[in-house]
Scaffold this motif. Structure first.
Motif, PDB file in Angstrom:
ATOM      1  N   GLU A 178       0.838  -1.204   0.000  1.00 53.21           N
ATOM      2  CA  GLU A 178       0.000   0.000   0.000  1.00 53.21           C
ATOM      3  C   GLU A 178       0.874   1.256   0.000  1.00 53.21           C
ATOM      4  N   HIS A 179       0.296   2.296  -0.588  1.00 55.24           N
ATOM      5  CA  HIS A 179       0.928   3.613  -0.581  1.00 55.24           C
ATOM      6  C   HIS A 179      -0.116   4.607  -0.070  1.00 55.24           C
ATOM      7  N   TRP A 180       0.232   5.386   0.974  1.00 58.76           N
ATOM      8  CA  TRP A 180      -0.705   6.340   1.559  1.00 58.76           C
ATOM      9  C   TRP A 180      -0.248   7.761   1.264  1.00 58.76           C
ATOM     10  N   VAL A 181      -1.210   8.590   0.834  1.00 58.39           N
ATOM     11  CA  VAL A 181      -0.951  10.015   0.604  1.00 58.39           C
ATOM     12  C   VAL A 181      -1.958  10.814   1.427  1.00 58.39           C
TER      13      VAL A 181
ATOM     14  N   GLN B 218      -3.511   0.525  -3.442  1.00 51.70           N
ATOM     15  CA  GLN B 218      -3.142  -0.863  -3.185  1.00 51.70           C
ATOM     16  C   GLN B 218      -2.646  -1.514  -4.473  1.00 51.70           C
TER      17      GLN B 218
ATOM     18  N   GLU C   2      -5.365   5.935  -0.528  1.00 50.47           N
ATOM     19  CA  GLU C   2      -4.624   4.688  -0.428  1.00 50.47           C
ATOM     20  C   GLU C   2      -4.583   4.021  -1.793  1.00 50.47           C
TER      21      GLU C   2
ATOM     22  N   SER D  10       3.592  11.409   2.073  1.00 50.37           N
ATOM     23  CA  SER D  10       3.178  10.045   1.769  1.00 50.37           C
ATOM     24  C   SER D  10       4.120   9.038   2.415  1.00 50.37           C
ATOM     25  N   THR D  11       3.688   7.774   2.413  1.00 50.98           N
ATOM     26  CA  THR D  11       4.519   6.684   2.912  1.00 50.98           C
ATOM     27  C   THR D  11       4.152   5.408   2.170  1.00 50.98           C
ATOM     28  N   TYR D  12       5.080   4.453   2.210  1.00 47.86           N
ATOM     29  CA  TYR D  12       4.908   3.174   1.513  1.00 47.86           C
ATOM     30  C   TYR D  12       4.893   2.055   2.537  1.00 47.86           C
TER      31      TYR D  12
END
Length: 471
Positions: free
Chosen positions: A398-401, A448, A446, A423-425
């Motif tokens: 997942e990658h969150w922004v 995915q 998110e 953001s984070t991975y």
């Protein structure tokens, strides 16, 4: 003092696509302003009432709790049914909760009805409570104003100045029978609202439905207090018969009373019922939300989506209802048959039968924006102070922004704070958690990616909402 018992566990389908199993009509935005559940709670905020007892389902416990918190109303007891067993076991459970106060009067209320005249409602409730205090089970009967075929009926005969005696219960009649009942003048609609003393109703269950008592008592005794809820034991509760309070108790009593009630009542059991209480134009058409009627007659147009303009042109006696992911178009005379639509959608495996694109969780909600063979894009909202479970995924990364608010993110041993446009991975298999440490809602996107993107690809290691056993 009267203790309201609000039944909020139903998962009605007759108002699809707005009401679905994942978010049923009592919590939905059917009318402008508060939900029907909130209107029911507000109706019993008065000096003669104690804090309410609310009975709801496992899937709706946080929704009910949140909607009461929005009203800044305290709940006396919030009982969680592991599965719905109809109103008979629900009413019995409420009585068992209050058995240490046998003379207390309970008022059982469905949470999905509309009442427009609250003062009259409270006045009749006060009269009914005096009758109930004498040891009688009392129901409220609605004075019929047309030959309705969608309600059960009560035949009443002379009583005293406070109440009439019920001589007969009748199921939903056909049109000819309903017209005869209306002309007869001795029939009331069965509202599903009841008053009784705790000891009175427990004695009635001992006499007429003793088989329910053991499982209900076991469900209470083996249940647990959890996050402000009283959770009934699932194994014990499922042994209760699936039976209504009417069939289990009311229809078997030698004596029971009814008070006529004229308070702008509707059970909102069909789109026709919603049209009947709406503000109609000169041609009898009701437009709700983002809807526009042009030269329409006797129709209902409703759009839940501010981005979807529903326009009716030259329609007559049509119901048209649009949401983000479902549209219903029906002849108005068939609006009571919408439940069959849901059955057909379930048979086809359509996700719209029971769920929405927006899925509510104890911490907030998420909704799918785009879905492909190996990717999914979601919008996630986390309430202030809330946090998701500590979890990992076997099949996806997942990658969150962050787009609004602030997020506290845990990825394995790394903990950091993210704000807007950061953001984070989260690699596949990483143990991670998302929290909102701020005072405003957190919104993030998110993305995915992986070979399987189902919601069941979650291993929980810690969950403050106790939704499942953790690894």
């Amino acid at each position: 003092m009267i203790t309201p018992v609000i039944l909020a566990g139903g998962s009605g389908t007759r108002l699809w696509p707005v009401s679905r199993k994942s978010f049923p009509k009592q919590f939905a935005n059917l009318l402008d302003g508060p939900s029907l559940f909130q209107r029911t709670v507000d109706r019993v905020i008065a000096p003669e009432f104690t804090e309410p007892t609310v009975i709801t389902g496992e899937d709706y416990r946080f929704i009910a709790q949140k909607q009461m918190a929005e009203m800044q109303v305290a709940c006396g007891v919030l009982i969680v049914e592991p599965e719905g067993r109809n109103t008979g076991p629900a009413v019995l459970t409420a009585a068992l909760v209050h058995k240490d106060d046998p003379e207390k009067v309970l008022l059982v209320l469905p949470s999905d009805h509309q009442i427009t005249d609250d003062p009259t409602f409270r006045e009749v409730i006060s009269k009914a409570a005096r009758v109930a205090q004498k040891g009688m089970i009392v129901t409220l009967g609605i004075k019929p104003d047309h030959a309705a075929t969608g309600y059960g009926y009560l035949r009443v005969e002379g009583g005293n100045d406070d109440a009439l005696m019920i001589s007969q219960f009748a199921e939903k009649p056909d049109a000819e029978t309903a017209a005869t009942m209306l002309q007869d003048g001795n029939w009331l609609w069965n509202s599903g609202m009841f008053l009784f003393r705790v000891d009175t109703v427990l004695k009635a269950f001992e006499t007429h439905a003793p088989e329910l008592i053991g499982p209900a008592e076991a469900a209470m005794a083996l249940g647990e207090e959890d996050l402000g809820f009283t959770r009934l034991n699932a194994e014990a509760y499922k042994r209760c018969a699936n039976i209504s309070f009417d069939h289990a108790i009311m229809e078997n009593l030698q004596e029971c009373a009814a008070l006529p009630l004229a308070c702008g009542w509707s059970d909102l059991g069909s789109w026709q019922a919603l049209k009947d209480i709406g503000d109609a134009d000169a041609k009898g058409t009701v437009s709700v939300g983002n809807a526009l009627a042009i030269d329409c007659e006797g129709s209902l147009l409703k759009s839940e989506n501010p981005d979807v303009k529903l326009v009716g042109l030259g329609l007559k006696d049509v119901v048209a209802v649009a949401t983000d992911d479902g549209i219903l178009i029906a002849d108005r005379s068939q609006s009571a048959q919408v439940g069959h639509v849901v059955e057909t959608l379930r048979a086809e495996g359509a996700e719209q039968a029971d769920g929405f694109k927006r899925c509510y969780r104890p911490w907030g909600y998420y909704e799918t924006l785009s879905l492909g063979p190996r990717f999914q894009v979601k919008r996630i909202m986390v309430e202030p102070g809330a946090k998701l479970s500590l979890q990992s995924h076997v099949h996806r990364a997942e990658h969150w922004v962050v787009v609004n608010g602030s997020a506290k993110v845990t990825v394995n041993e790394d903990v950091k704070l993210l704000t807007e446009n950061e953001s984070t991975y989260i690699p596949l298999g990483a143990v991670h958690r998302l929290e909102n440490p701020g005072k405003l809602p957190l919104h993030l996107i998110e993305v995915q990616s992986g070979c399987y993107l189902g919601e069941d690809d979650i291993i929980r290691y810690e969950d403050i909402y106790h939704r499942a056993e953790v690894a």
